[in-house]
Design a protein around this motif. Structure first.
Motif, PDB file in Angstrom:
ATOM      1  N   SER A  64       5.097  10.367   1.036  1.00 17.36           N
ATOM      2  CA  SER A  64       4.286   9.229   0.616  1.00 17.36           C
ATOM      3  C   SER A  64       5.214   8.022   0.613  1.00 17.36           C
ATOM      4  O   SER A  64       6.273   8.045  -0.012  1.00 17.36           O
ATOM      5  CB  SER A  64       3.705   9.468  -0.785  1.00 17.36           C
ATOM      6  N   GLU A  65       4.820   6.953   1.329  1.00 21.29           N
ATOM      7  CA  GLU A  65       5.721   5.833   1.594  1.00 21.29           C
ATOM      8  C   GLU A  65       5.113   4.524   1.094  1.00 21.29           C
ATOM      9  O   GLU A  65       3.921   4.271   1.247  1.00 21.29           O
ATOM     10  CB  GLU A  65       5.983   5.745   3.100  1.00 21.29           C
ATOM     11  N   ALA A  66       5.959   3.695   0.486  1.00 27.53           N
ATOM     12  CA  ALA A  66       5.559   2.351   0.062  1.00 27.53           C
ATOM     13  C   ALA A  66       6.578   1.349   0.584  1.00 27.53           C
ATOM     14  O   ALA A  66       7.789   1.609   0.546  1.00 27.53           O
ATOM     15  CB  ALA A  66       5.468   2.279  -1.455  1.00 27.53           C
ATOM     16  N   THR A  88       0.853  -1.190   0.000  1.00 24.03           N
ATOM     17  CA  THR A  88       0.000   0.000   0.000  1.00 24.03           C
ATOM     18  C   THR A  88       0.888   1.240   0.000  1.00 24.03           C
ATOM     19  O   THR A  88       2.050   1.181   0.398  1.00 24.03           O
ATOM     20  CB  THR A  88      -0.909   0.052   1.245  1.00 24.03           C
ATOM     21  N   GLU A  89       0.321   2.340  -0.456  1.00 26.87           N
ATOM     22  CA  GLU A  89       1.028   3.623  -0.374  1.00 26.87           C
ATOM     23  C   GLU A  89       0.327   4.459   0.673  1.00 26.87           C
ATOM     24  O   GLU A  89      -0.892   4.626   0.637  1.00 26.87           O
ATOM     25  CB  GLU A  89       1.014   4.333  -1.734  1.00 26.87           C
TER      26      GLU A  89
END
Length: 333
Positions: free
Chosen positions: A110-112, A93-94
């Motif tokens: 924004s992290e994945a 998920t982001e």
């Protein structure tokens, strides 16, 4: 068992060794990526970071190696235990997070998160790949949009009544200081309900947008155009030497608005009623000034529409009588 030459077999590669081998092999590629890339072991401890991560966080790679990813995660505070569960929950998920830079500044990102395997997919994960990028500009744009929508009409993009009252109050204070006058015009679009009933609400909305555009093009950059609600607009003209001298300009505005507008292939004749009020004289209260301009507009409408009238004190008694009668009728019904 010994091999044919009698050598002992090499011990199996540990998870940490497998992870370090993966990082070493991928280092040139990771450094070429413009996004922050952090590699952690299975417990969430940082084992590598690329150049973009150093720029984003303000740390040199050696300063964070071996520390938990929680140390830069501003949303977790000082808690570092069980960060692998946090990473597992974020897989595939982001999500938006906040990183804490070395200087203490918070950076929205924004992290994945992706699992790292050292061999076959069924082998226990060696660690995590955490990719992030700075979304400060996006967040600022979102905040600006929210602020704009709080003070502006979403349809016409004009200031709302609350914003108008604040700007009118500022204009009145400035007029008192430099000896000028402020004029408020209330513009009412006639027969909007007929357009809505005949052509639908979208046609009525488009007509309101067209009128808003014409009003904006008529005023100076120092003036204010607002939507009071429904089919009513307001204009604040500030810094006037003699407000009533703009009557000729209002007549030009009437002529400009009294033209046919084509919406959805249907030519619509536009008519408006306009009322105006001036300060000074009268109360310096912005709401009272708008009320007076609105009362003058009602008189213009009652006089056959398609005209402009300035507020006069004798309108108050007539207006009060009309309100009294309307209230009595409601109570009787």
């Amino acid at each position: 068992m010994p091999n044919e030459r009698g050598d002992q077999p090499s011990p199996p590669e540990t998870e940490q060794e497998r992870l370090l081998r993966l990082v070493a092999d991928a280092a040139p590629v990771l450094d070429s990526i413009p996004f922050s890339v952090l590699v952690t072991d299975a417990a969430g401890r940082i084992v590598s970071m690329n150049a973009a991560a150093e720029r984003l966080l303000g740390y040199r790679s050696a300063e964070l190696l071996g520390d938990s990813l929680a140390s830069i995660d501003a949303e977790l505070g000082a808690s570092k235990a069980g960060y692998d569960r946090v990473l597992n929950a974020a897989l595939d998920t982001e999500r938006e997070r906040a990183y804490r830079r070395k200087d203490g500044e918070l950076v929205p990102v924004s992290e994945a998160v992706t699992l790292l395997h050292g061999g076959a997919p069924d082998v226990r994960p060696a660690g995590y790949l955490v990719v992030a990028y700075d979304i400060t500009q996006r967040k600022q744009a979102q905040a600006a949009e929210v602020e704009f929508l709080e003070t502006h009409d979403p349809l016409t993009k004009l200031p709302t009544r609350g914003q108008l009252l604040r700007q009118l109050g500022d204009a009145i204070v400035a007029a008192q200081q430099d000896g000028t006058e402020v004029a408020v015009l209330v513009v009412d679009l006639d027969h909007l309900k007929r357009v809505n009933d005949a052509l639908g609400l979208p046609a009525g909305d488009e007509l309101l947008v067209r009128i808003a555009e014409r009003l904006r093009s008529w005023v100076r950059t120092s003036d204010v155009v607002a939507r009071l609600g429904g089919d009513e607009f307001a204009i604040v003209l500030s810094g006037l030497q003699q407000a009533e001298s703009i009557t000729s300009r209002v007549d030009v505005l009437l002529e400009d608005l009294l033209t046919t507008v084509t919406i959805g292939g249907h030519p619509l004749p536009v008519t408006v009623s306009i009322g105006g009020a001036v300060h000074p004289p009268g109360s310096p209260d912005p709401a009272e000034l708008i009320k007076r301009a609105d009362l003058a507009m009602e008189h213009a409408k009652a006089s056959g529409r398609n005209n402009f009238q300035w507020f006069h004190p004798d309108m108050v008694d007539v207006g009060d009588d009309a309100l009294t009668i309307a209230s009595a009728l409601r109570q009787t019904l």
